[in-house]
Design an enzyme around this catalytic site. Structure first.
Site, PDB file in Angstrom:
ATOM      1  N   HIS A   1       2.100   1.994  -3.298  1.00 23.46           N
ATOM      2  CA  HIS A   1       1.257   3.032  -3.892  1.00 23.46           C
ATOM      3  C   HIS A   1       1.894   4.418  -3.866  1.00 23.46           C
ATOM      4  O   HIS A   1       1.253   5.403  -4.163  1.00 23.46           O
ATOM      5  CB  HIS A   1      -0.110   3.063  -3.200  1.00 23.46           C
TER       6      HIS A   1
ATOM      7  N   ASP B   1       0.852  -1.190   0.000  1.00 25.89           N
ATOM      8  CA  ASP B   1       0.000   0.000   0.000  1.00 25.89           C
ATOM      9  C   ASP B   1       0.890   1.243   0.000  1.00 25.89           C
ATOM     10  O   ASP B   1       2.006   1.184  -0.517  1.00 25.89           O
ATOM     11  CB  ASP B   1      -0.968  -0.060   1.192  1.00 25.89           C
TER      12      ASP B   1
END
Ligand SMILES: *[C@@H]1O[C@H](CO)[C@@H](O)[C@H](O)[C@H]1NC(C)=O
Length: 396
Positions: free
Chosen positions: A240, A217
């Site tokens: 991310h 993430d």
């Protein structure tokens, strides 16, 4: 005169002697408190911490070489003196996340001033079996423990440790002040759900430098109320990218102010640097954010403001975000993008972004879906230096 001098020298000697004993004498090695490899060291750690934390001279807790199972641990301050936590070996979490509640840390440091956490060791979250299991249902994922939490920790240094395979966020900082995170390794596979590397919220004067963060993430995510955060020389990917936000989901969010991200490298991340706010949101403010000297290697959206952030369609997109963004710069950003929209500035139609500057951006698109381009909405843009993609044309 001579006597005075001698006294001074003597007291100097005494001082040196005291601090020397403090340093060598106040070592709380968990194996001296019954810790054995492959047993739960929860009790031994608690006792070692209690001793070190109540000592009037600087002390340290030591987890030596080896792998020690740990069900969970919370280290409370305030302590009577500066305290070190030297993690040489590995602390290993249980595979089963049962018993943890929303927001719990597996290891938590709380209300401590002058903590130094270091030693080259590893917090092994053993998350392999929980990632991706019904995250959409029953808040299963929010109940998964955060590997290491720092709650209201101040004037402290966290360096040279690894966070591995966290079940949820790796590191979370809340209410911190004057913290340095340096030489960290944060590692989880690309498909590990919700394993943000470092999340900082409601904190002031935080530096994160010289670290490698590979996770599933956000590499680093910044929550509301964060002021004076500097991120430098961090390598992100997979994951991310570095995110400010998401902001605006809750009422009474405190402003984000004074964020610098510089000299970082992004490798194959979904985004590079991103500011994200929810549409149809509560009010909020984020300003003074600088992103500069960044390398993008095959990054999805290298430069991104997304004020229509709405995962899983949880919101009414037609109502604009009410988070006001201003004083933002993206400068000296180079490399390659894996999608054509390399510079994407999608601001709120209710509250257009103010004072946004882009300059010296050189990003090539590696695919074949057309030329590399900029996308802008509701943004008041200043352009300096060369731009590839060309900046969008806009009407002021
Ligand atoms: C973080 O870095 C900034 C700028 O380099 C410096 O002024 C500040 O004192 C540092 N803060 C901490 C907590 O180390």
């Amino acid at each position: 005169m001579g006597l005075k001098m001698d006294k001074k020298i003597l007291s100097l000697f005494v001082l040196v002697a005291i601090s020397a004993t403090a340093h060598c004498g106040n070592v709380y090695d968990i194996t001296k408190f019954g810790a054995r490899q492959n047993n739960d060291v929860n009790q031994a750690l608690a006792q070692a911490w209690k001793g070190a934390c109540s000592s009037k001279v600087p002390s340290k807790v030591v987890v030596p070489k080896g792998t020690f199972k740990l069900s969970r641990a919370t280290f409370f301050g305030p302590c009577k003196a500066p305290i070190e936590f030297m993690l040489i070996g590995t602390l290993q979490a249980p595979q089963n996340p049962a018993g943890f509640k929303d927001g719990d840390g597996w290891v938590t440091f709380e209300r401590i001033d002058k903590l130094t956490l270091y030693g080259g060791g590893t917090f092994d979250g053993q998350g392999k079996n929980v990632w991706g299991k019904h995250c959409d249902r029953l808040n299963y994922c929010s109940k998964l423990p955060i590997n290491v939490r720092f709650n209201f920790v101040t004037n402290s240094v966290i360096k040279s440790v690894t966070s591995l395979d966290s079940k949820q966020f790796h590191i979370m900082v809340l209410g911190g002040e004057g913290l340095t995170f340096r030489n960290l390794r944060i590692i989880a596979p690309e498909n590990s759900y919700n394993t943000d590397g470092i999340h900082v919220g409601r904190s002031n004067n935080i530096n994160i430098t010289d670290s490698y963060i590979q996770t599933g993430d956000d590499c680093i995510s910044v929550g509301d109320g964060t002021k004076k955060l500097t991120v430098a020389r961090v390598t992100c990917g997979p994951g991310h990218g570095i995110s400010i936000g998401s902001l605006g989901k809750y009422s009474n969010e405190a402003p984000v102010q004074g964020i610098t991200v510089k000299d970082c490298t992004f490798k194959g991340t979904q985004n590079g640097v991103r500011i994200k706010t929810w549409p149809d949101s509560h009010e909020g403010v984020a300003s003074d954010m600088r992103f500069e000297n960044l390398n993008m290697l095959n990054v999805g959206s290298p430069v991104l403001i997304d004020q229509e952030y709405c995962p899983w369609n949880q919101c009414k997109l037609q109502n604009p975000s009410r988070v006001k963004l201003s004083k933002i710069s993206f400068k000296n950003i180079r490399g390659t993008a894996s999608t054509p929209d390399a510079v994407k500035l999608v601001c709120s139609k209710g509250y257009p972004c103010q004072n946004v500057e882009v300059g010296n951006i050189d990003i090539k698109y590696s695919g074949n879906l057309g030329p590399v381009k900029s996308v802008c909405r509701n943004v008041n843009l200043k352009v300096t230096g060369k731009m590839n993609p060309l900046p969008c044309k806009f009407k002021a």
